[in-house]
Structure formats: structure tokens, C-alpha cells
Design a protein around this motif. Structure first.
Motif, PDB file in Angstrom:
ATOM      1  N   PHE A 137       7.275  48.256 -11.650  1.00 46.24           N
ATOM      2  CA  PHE A 137       7.789  46.910 -11.959  1.00 46.24           C
ATOM      3  C   PHE A 137       6.768  45.830 -11.618  1.00 46.24           C
ATOM      4  O   PHE A 137       6.690  44.801 -12.281  1.00 46.24           O
ATOM      5  CB  PHE A 137       9.095  46.654 -11.201  1.00 46.24           C
ATOM      6  N   LEU A 138       5.975  46.081 -10.569  1.00 46.19           N
ATOM      7  CA  LEU A 138       4.946  45.109 -10.207  1.00 46.19           C
ATOM      8  C   LEU A 138       3.896  44.995 -11.310  1.00 46.19           C
ATOM      9  O   LEU A 138       3.392  43.910 -11.596  1.00 46.19           O
ATOM     10  CB  LEU A 138       4.293  45.516  -8.882  1.00 46.19           C
ATOM     11  N   VAL A 139       3.577  46.126 -11.940  1.00 48.09           N
ATOM     12  CA  VAL A 139       2.630  46.093 -13.063  1.00 48.09           C
ATOM     13  C   VAL A 139       3.186  45.220 -14.194  1.00 48.09           C
ATOM     14  O   VAL A 139       2.456  44.426 -14.796  1.00 48.09           O
ATOM     15  CB  VAL A 139       2.337  47.524 -13.571  1.00 48.09           C
ATOM     16  N   LEU A 140       4.496  45.354 -14.482  1.00 45.64           N
ATOM     17  CA  LEU A 140       5.108  44.506 -15.512  1.00 45.64           C
ATOM     18  C   LEU A 140       5.011  43.032 -15.145  1.00 45.64           C
ATOM     19  O   LEU A 140       4.713  42.180 -15.994  1.00 45.64           O
ATOM     20  CB  LEU A 140       6.568  44.902 -15.701  1.00 45.64           C
ATOM     21  N   ILE A 141       5.248  42.715 -13.870  1.00 47.87           N
ATOM     22  CA  ILE A 141       5.162  41.319 -13.426  1.00 47.87           C
ATOM     23  C   ILE A 141       3.726  40.809 -13.547  1.00 47.87           C
ATOM     24  O   ILE A 141       3.486  39.678 -13.988  1.00 47.87           O
ATOM     25  CB  ILE A 141       5.665  41.196 -11.970  1.00 47.87           C
ATOM     26  N   MET A 142       2.759  41.658 -13.177  1.00 53.35           N
ATOM     27  CA  MET A 142       1.348  41.257 -13.272  1.00 53.35           C
ATOM     28  C   MET A 142       0.956  40.955 -14.716  1.00 53.35           C
ATOM     29  O   MET A 142       0.218  39.999 -14.989  1.00 53.35           O
ATOM     30  CB  MET A 142       0.455  42.367 -12.700  1.00 53.35           C
ATOM     31  N   LEU A 143       1.488  41.741 -15.655  1.00 55.64           N
ATOM     32  CA  LEU A 143       1.123  41.557 -17.057  1.00 55.64           C
ATOM     33  C   LEU A 143       1.888  40.419 -17.722  1.00 55.64           C
ATOM     34  O   LEU A 143       1.304  39.599 -18.445  1.00 55.64           O
ATOM     35  CB  LEU A 143       1.381  42.860 -17.830  1.00 55.64           C
ATOM     36  N   MET A 144       3.207  40.329 -17.470  1.00 52.32           N
ATOM     37  CA  MET A 144       4.057  39.416 -18.230  1.00 52.32           C
ATOM     38  C   MET A 144       4.263  38.055 -17.563  1.00 52.32           C
ATOM     39  O   MET A 144       4.484  37.060 -18.252  1.00 52.32           O
ATOM     40  CB  MET A 144       5.418  40.078 -18.476  1.00 52.32           C
ATOM     41  N   ILE A 145       4.217  38.007 -16.228  1.00 49.84           N
ATOM     42  CA  ILE A 145       4.515  36.754 -15.528  1.00 49.84           C
ATOM     43  C   ILE A 145       3.259  36.144 -14.923  1.00 49.84           C
ATOM     44  O   ILE A 145       2.944  34.976 -15.151  1.00 49.84           O
ATOM     45  CB  ILE A 145       5.583  36.985 -14.444  1.00 49.84           C
ATOM     46  N   VAL A 191       9.833  58.017  -2.125  1.00 44.11           N
ATOM     47  CA  VAL A 191       8.670  57.976  -3.014  1.00 44.11           C
ATOM     48  C   VAL A 191       9.055  57.415  -4.384  1.00 44.11           C
ATOM     49  O   VAL A 191       8.282  56.697  -5.021  1.00 44.11           O
ATOM     50  CB  VAL A 191       8.040  59.381  -3.149  1.00 44.11           C
ATOM     51  N   PHE A 192      10.264  57.717  -4.850  1.00 45.47           N
ATOM     52  CA  PHE A 192      10.727  57.127  -6.110  1.00 45.47           C
ATOM     53  C   PHE A 192      10.818  55.606  -5.999  1.00 45.47           C
ATOM     54  O   PHE A 192      10.461  54.877  -6.919  1.00 45.47           O
ATOM     55  CB  PHE A 192      12.083  57.711  -6.510  1.00 45.47           C
ATOM     56  N   VAL A 193      11.329  55.130  -4.846  1.00 45.42           N
ATOM     57  CA  VAL A 193      11.418  53.681  -4.633  1.00 45.42           C
ATOM     58  C   VAL A 193      10.028  53.051  -4.709  1.00 45.42           C
ATOM     59  O   VAL A 193       9.811  52.034  -5.369  1.00 45.42           O
ATOM     60  CB  VAL A 193      12.075  53.367  -3.272  1.00 45.42           C
ATOM     61  N   MET A 194       9.074  53.655  -4.016  1.00 41.71           N
ATOM     62  CA  MET A 194       7.715  53.111  -4.010  1.00 41.71           C
ATOM     63  C   MET A 194       7.095  53.132  -5.412  1.00 41.71           C
ATOM     64  O   MET A 194       6.465  52.162  -5.851  1.00 41.71           O
ATOM     65  CB  MET A 194       6.838  53.915  -3.040  1.00 41.71           C
ATOM     66  N   THR A 195       7.284  54.233  -6.126  1.00 42.33           N
ATOM     67  CA  THR A 195       6.694  54.357  -7.462  1.00 42.33           C
ATOM     68  C   THR A 195       7.321  53.369  -8.443  1.00 42.33           C
ATOM     69  O   THR A 195       6.610  52.710  -9.214  1.00 42.33           O
ATOM     70  CB  THR A 195       6.889  55.796  -7.979  1.00 42.33           C
ATOM     71  N   LEU A 196       8.639  53.256  -8.411  1.00 45.38           N
ATOM     72  CA  LEU A 196       9.310  52.310  -9.317  1.00 45.38           C
ATOM     73  C   LEU A 196       8.940  50.865  -8.988  1.00 45.38           C
ATOM     74  O   LEU A 196       8.761  50.036  -9.885  1.00 45.38           O
ATOM     75  CB  LEU A 196      10.825  52.489  -9.226  1.00 45.38           C
ATOM     76  N   THR A 197       8.817  50.561  -7.691  1.00 40.93           N
ATOM     77  CA  THR A 197       8.413  49.201  -7.299  1.00 40.93           C
ATOM     78  C   THR A 197       7.034  48.870  -7.858  1.00 40.93           C
ATOM     79  O   THR A 197       6.797  47.772  -8.376  1.00 40.93           O
ATOM     80  CB  THR A 197       8.407  49.074  -5.764  1.00 40.93           C
ATOM     81  N   LEU A 207       0.805  61.188  -6.845  1.00 42.64           N
ATOM     82  CA  LEU A 207       0.449  62.438  -6.162  1.00 42.64           C
ATOM     83  C   LEU A 207       1.544  62.834  -5.183  1.00 42.64           C
ATOM     84  O   LEU A 207       1.979  63.998  -5.150  1.00 42.64           O
ATOM     85  CB  LEU A 207      -0.890  62.260  -5.437  1.00 42.64           C
ATOM     86  N   TYR A 208       2.006  61.871  -4.402  1.00 40.63           N
ATOM     87  CA  TYR A 208       3.095  62.148  -3.463  1.00 40.63           C
ATOM     88  C   TYR A 208       4.391  62.493  -4.212  1.00 40.63           C
ATOM     89  O   TYR A 208       5.157  63.361  -3.790  1.00 40.63           O
ATOM     90  CB  TYR A 208       3.327  60.941  -2.557  1.00 40.63           C
ATOM     91  N   LEU A 209       4.648  61.809  -5.320  1.00 38.45           N
ATOM     92  CA  LEU A 209       5.869  62.062  -6.087  1.00 38.45           C
ATOM     93  C   LEU A 209       5.880  63.493  -6.627  1.00 38.45           C
ATOM     94  O   LEU A 209       6.911  64.185  -6.572  1.00 38.45           O
ATOM     95  CB  LEU A 209       5.979  61.066  -7.244  1.00 38.45           C
ATOM     96  N   SER A 210       4.744  63.943  -7.129  1.00 36.85           N
ATOM     97  CA  SER A 210       4.673  65.313  -7.635  1.00 36.85           C
ATOM     98  C   SER A 210       4.914  66.325  -6.529  1.00 36.85           C
ATOM     99  O   SER A 210       5.508  67.384  -6.742  1.00 36.85           O
ATOM    100  CB  SER A 210       3.311  65.560  -8.294  1.00 36.85           C
ATOM    101  N   SER A 211       4.477  65.974  -5.301  1.00 39.67           N
ATOM    102  CA  SER A 211       4.664  66.896  -4.180  1.00 39.67           C
ATOM    103  C   SER A 211       6.124  66.991  -3.769  1.00 39.67           C
ATOM    104  O   SER A 211       6.655  68.089  -3.566  1.00 39.67           O
ATOM    105  CB  SER A 211       3.811  66.434  -2.993  1.00 39.67           C
ATOM    106  N   VAL A 212       6.807  65.844  -3.672  1.00 35.15           N
ATOM    107  CA  VAL A 212       8.215  65.884  -3.231  1.00 35.15           C
ATOM    108  C   VAL A 212       9.107  66.502  -4.302  1.00 35.15           C
ATOM    109  O   VAL A 212      10.118  67.134  -3.985  1.00 35.15           O
ATOM    110  CB  VAL A 212       8.713  64.481  -2.843  1.00 35.15           C
TER     111      VAL A 212
END
Length: 533
Positions: free
Chosen positions: A227-235, A218-224, A256-261
């Protein structure tokens, strides 16, 4: 043990097993669905999710940590994009993996409708008796194959970190001439094996391992997504409305999933964060000191004027032989050379500063491998050489490397002479084109002078080549600069810990320079110098 053969060969071997695995779990799922309760397909209605949360409240939220395990493994698809094409992943996910998994879960749900007391053993208990042992063998093989995705993903991440100077030196074996991302790293491979055995012995139960794995995924998914938001805004310069919609939909579900795990952090979930902390400390330490060393060498590199001053020293004697001085600097002469000359006031008759660089292509043609440049003054016989290799080119044949470098060096001297002669010849043409008076005597004298100059250039080139041949016959020595680093006086406590202890500990326990450059030990000489950073 089979990782060394490469991702493509491992994939060809395991692909049939994976196809059998998905066919079996999908077929058994459909069998159980029709045998026990076909009405289970109603569970695809999202209304039941809402009812489930209304009925169970906090317990439903906690259960998300277990639900997320049903989707684990999908993040490995994105770690492996460097090993497979995007289209192949899309086709396999949409037409093989997803339908088979949905059929398997729906079939297990139908089985549990009639056998509610077998929740902990649902998978094996739901298998028809004639298929039990074949399914047992295939499931064990499939679990081994599933680890392949994470292993190859780890190799790729370490390789990229190494290229950015964020990870200590390790041996990287490229197993494919077609795809750059397919690599094998022996040290990491065996560390993963030891870590897996230790985790299994330490946790003992799949519940704790599942909690740790859930947090990692879930951390991998959340961090990805972050970073995608940064790419959408900056690139991509995406419209802010679409960015907000993405964050509210995908981001809210992942949080929501991150808070659960994270609720099960103390039940094994701390493990991936502990691993991440150790890796971050290693990467920060290495990159921090690596950059400081590089800038130190840039600031203290020897200028051409300084080299002339060193060569003019009457105490400096010339020894017969050819010396190859290995350095990571492509431009300029490293400060360790000055340190060497000051302590050993002698130079070999021919000196070549060699920088070995790996390019992101599979092979570099032999005729394009070496780039030479002369270091003035000319009478010193000092040259710079950049040896360029592709990621599948071998560097373990020490003698051919020396021979090829010397041959290319002599070719460089001949080409330099030919270029000079061509310049003189073009000078005749240029003067005629400029309309100079056609004085026969002057023209004849000029031609004689230039012919004499060309002959002189030719003789000088042959003399230099003879000096190189004589130096090779006297012996070739490989000089390696071994840099020790120490925190400078007045450095902070943190810098002293990072440089004096952490970095030096990593450096002493990792692959050394001669192993990276594949240098013959019998003709190797290490030159030590301490950098105060």
C-alpha cells in the motif's frame, strides 16, 4: 475485564511494569554476556548471516519463519498510532525497546554458547536464581500487557470499518475526550477472549501458535509495504527510481520472510488466513447490502410534491401528539414513511424526522446540536431534524433528549419568525435607500401593513408553538423504520444468498436500532417495510 477503562488508563497502569520488564531483560542479557562469552557481540557482523545460509541452504531459509518471531510485536506500534503520538513511539522504540531486546538476545546467545542443550528453555534457564520468581511474575504481567496493543488495534480497525459502512453495528465507547482513536467495543472484546481460549485449546503448543502468528505478522508487513508503494506513486508522486529501490530492498526482504512462513502453512499457519476470510466475507456482505439499501432509499425517497399529495388525501386523519420518525437519510423523506401512511392513514399533529449523526469531535455544544428545517406545506407541521453528537456526548438520557429537541424546535420557529420580521424591517430601509418619493400617506400605510404582517407572523409562530406544546402534552411517540431486505425477482443465486441469508443472519444477531438510538421502549413503535434489492 480492564479494557473498558480505556487505553490511556490501562497504559498508565501498565507502563511501570513494562519499564521494569525491559530493564530486567536488558540487565540480565548484559549479565549473561559478560559471564559466559563476551565474544558473542561479533554476531552483529553481517558476514555470519551469509555464512549461515551457505552452510545450511534450505534449512536456513525455513528457519527464517522462526527468526521472524524475534521482530513480532513491532507491527502493533503502527496499529496504535491512533492511541499514541508518533514521537512517543519513536522515542520508546529507539531508546528503550530496541536496546533492551538486543541486550536480551545477545545475553541468551552467550548463555547458549555454554549450555547448548537448553535451547527450548533458554529464557528462564538464563535467569539468575535470585531473580527467577520476580522475573516469572513480571513476564506473565508483561505478556498480558503485550496483548493490549493488539486488542486496542483491533478496536481501532473495527471502528474505522464501521464508519465506512463495512462492518455491522456494534457499540463503540469512546474512552478519551482528547484522542478520537481510543475506543472500547464490548462485543469485539469478548469475541477476542473466546477466540483466544479456543485457539489455545485447539493448538495446545506454542509452536503452532507461533507459526500462525508469524504468517499474520509478515502478511501485515508485506501488505503495508504494498500500500505504501501505491501511496508513493499516486499521492506523493515519488520518483520511480526511489520506488524501485524501496521495492528491491524492503520488498525483497519481506517476500523472503513471507515465503518462509508460508512453508509452515499446514502447521497452524492457515489460522490467520481463515480468520481473514471470515472477516472479509462479513465485511463484503454488510457493505454490499448497505450500499444497495442506501441507494434504494435515495431512489425512492418522497419528494415535496408527493408529500403534498399525501397530506391532501381526505382519508388522512390527524392524531394528537408528537411523533419522532428516526431515519438515516439526512436529505429527503424515507420511503418507509409513505408505506406507513398508506397502511395507517393517520398522522400525529406534529411530526419530526430525526437523523442522529456522530461527528469526529469529542463534544458538540447543546446550542449547536440540532439543525431544523421545515417541510412544506407549512400547515402539516412536519420538520426535519439532524441531531449531531460528538463521540463522548451521552445519548442515554431519553427524557432530556426529547425535552431539548422540543425546546430547540420552538426556538427554531421563533428564530424563523424573527428572521421574517427582520426581512420586513429591512425592506423599509431598502426602499428609502432606493430614493422612493416620500409620500407621507403611502409611507404610513406601508408601515401599518408591515406592522400588521409582523403581528400576523408573531401570532402564527405563537400558534405553532402552542400546537407543539399541546402535542407534547398528548404524548411523544418514537417511530423506528425497520427495513427487511429481500432479493428481487430474477436476482442471481449469489445475490439471493448474500441478501436473503447472510445479511439477514447478521442483522438479526446484532445490535438493533433502538439500542443504537437509546429510545425508551414504552413509547416506541416499529414500522416494518420490505426492500426488494
Amino acid at each position: 475485564m480492564v479494557q473498558r477503562f480505556g487505553t490511556d488508563k490501562v497504559g498508565y497502569s501498565f507502563a511501570p511494569i513494562i519499564c521494569i520488564w525491559f530493564s530486567l531483560i536488558g540487565g540480565i542479557g548484559i549479565y549473561n554476556l559478560f559471564k559466559y562469552d563476551p565474544a558473542v557481540v561479533k554476531a552483529l557482523n553481517p558476514k555470519y548471516i551469509v555464512d549461515y545460509f551457505r552452510r545450511n541452504k534450505k534449512d536456513a531459509w525455513i528457519s527464517l519463519g522462526g527468526v521472524v518471531l524475534a521482530t513480532t510485536g513491532t507491527e502493533a506500534l503502527f496499529a496504535d498510532v491512533g492511541h499514541f503520538t508518533v514521537r512517543s513511539i519513536q522515542i520508546s522504540m529507539c531508546f528503550v525497546t530496541y536496546p533492551a531486546l538486543i541486550a536480551a538476545y545477545v545475553g541468551q546467545a552467550a548463555f547458549l554458547r555454554k549450555h547448548s542443550g537448553l535451547v527450548s528453555e533458554t529464557f528462564f534457564k538464563s535467569i539468575p536464581d535470585p531473580l527467577f520468581w520476580p522475573m516469572f511474575v513480571v513476564s506473565v504481567m508483561a505478556s498480558i500487557i503485550a496483548s493490549q496493543a493488539m486488542i486496542s488495534g483491533t478496536f481501532s480497525i473495527i471502528q474505522q470499518s464501521l464508519a465506512l459502512g463495512c462492518f455491522p453495528r456494534v457499540k463503540i465507547v469512546h474512552t478519551s475526550a482528547k484522542y478520537e482513536g481510543q475506543v472500547y467495543i464490548p462485543e469485539v472484546n469478548y469475541l477476542l477472549m473466546v477466540a483466544c481460549v479456543c485457539v489455545t485449546l485447539g493448538f495446545k503448543t506454542t509452536t503452532k501458535i507461533g507459526n500462525a502468528y508469524g504468517i499474520a505478522v509478515v502478511f501485515v508487513m508485506t501488505l503495508t509495504s504494498a500500500f505504501l508503494v501505491l501511496i508513493m506513486l499516486m499521492i506523493w508522486k515519488t520518483n520511480i527510481f526511489y520506488v524501485i529501490v524501496f521495492v528491491l530492498t524492503i520488498g525483497s526482504v519481506e517476500l523472503l520472510y513471507l515465503s518462509s512462513v508460508l512453508y509452515k502453512f499446514d502447521q497452524g499457519g492457515y489460522l490467520p488466513l481463515a480468520f481473514a476470510g471470515v472477516l472479509m466475507a462479513i465485511m463484503y456482505t454488510w457493505n454490499n447490502v448497505y450500499r444497495r439499501k442506501y441507494y434504494y432509499e435515495l431512489d425512492h425517497k418522497i419528494s415535496p410534491d408527493k408529500l403534498k399529495e399525501v397530506s391532501a388525501d381526505i382519508k388522512l386523519s390527524r392524531l394528537p401528539g408528537l411523533a419522532m420518525f428516526y431515519s438515516e437519510l439526512v436529505h429527503g423523506i424515507p420511503p418507509i414513511f409513505k408505506h406507513y401512511v398508506e397502511n395507517v392513514p393517520a398522522l400525529h399533529s406534529v411530526l419530526v424526522f430525526v437523523s442522529i449523526k456522530t461527528l469526529p469531535i469529542s463534544k458538540v455544544p447543546a446550542e449547536e446540536r440540532f439543525l431544523f428545517r421545515r417541510v412544506d406545506p407549512k400547515e402539516l407541521n412536519v420538520f426535519r431534524c439532524v441531531a449531531r453528537y460528538g463521540y463522548t456526548d451521552g445519548r442515554n438520557e431519553q427524557e432530556p433528549f426529547e425535552r431539548l429537541l422540543v425546546e430547540k424546535l420552538k426556538e427554531f420557529i421563533r428564530n424563523e419568525c424573527s428572521f421574517s420580521q427582520a426581512f420586513l424591517t429591512n425592506g423599509d430601509v431598502t426602499e428609502k435607500e432606493l430614493g422612493e418619493p416620500d409620500d407621507g400617506q403611502i409611507d404610513e400605510d406601508t408601515k401599518m401593513d408591515r406592522t400588521a404582517d409582523r403581528e400576523k407572523e408573531q401570532e402564527e409562530a405563537e400558534r405553532e408553538i402552542e400546537i407543539i406544546d399541546k402535542a407534547c402534552r398528548a404524548g411523544v411517540v418514537h417511530l423506528i423504520g425497520e427495513n427487511e431486505v429481500r432479493a428481487s425477482k430474477g436476482a442471481s443465486l449469489g445475490d439471493r444468498i448474500i441478501i436473503n441469508y447472510a445479511y439477514n443472519f447478521l442483522k438479526k444477531n446484532l445490535r438493533q436500532s433502538e439500542k443504537v438510538f437509546d429510545i425508551p421502549h414504552k413509547r416506541m413503535l416499529k414500522v416494518g417495510m420490505t426492500y426488494e434489492l
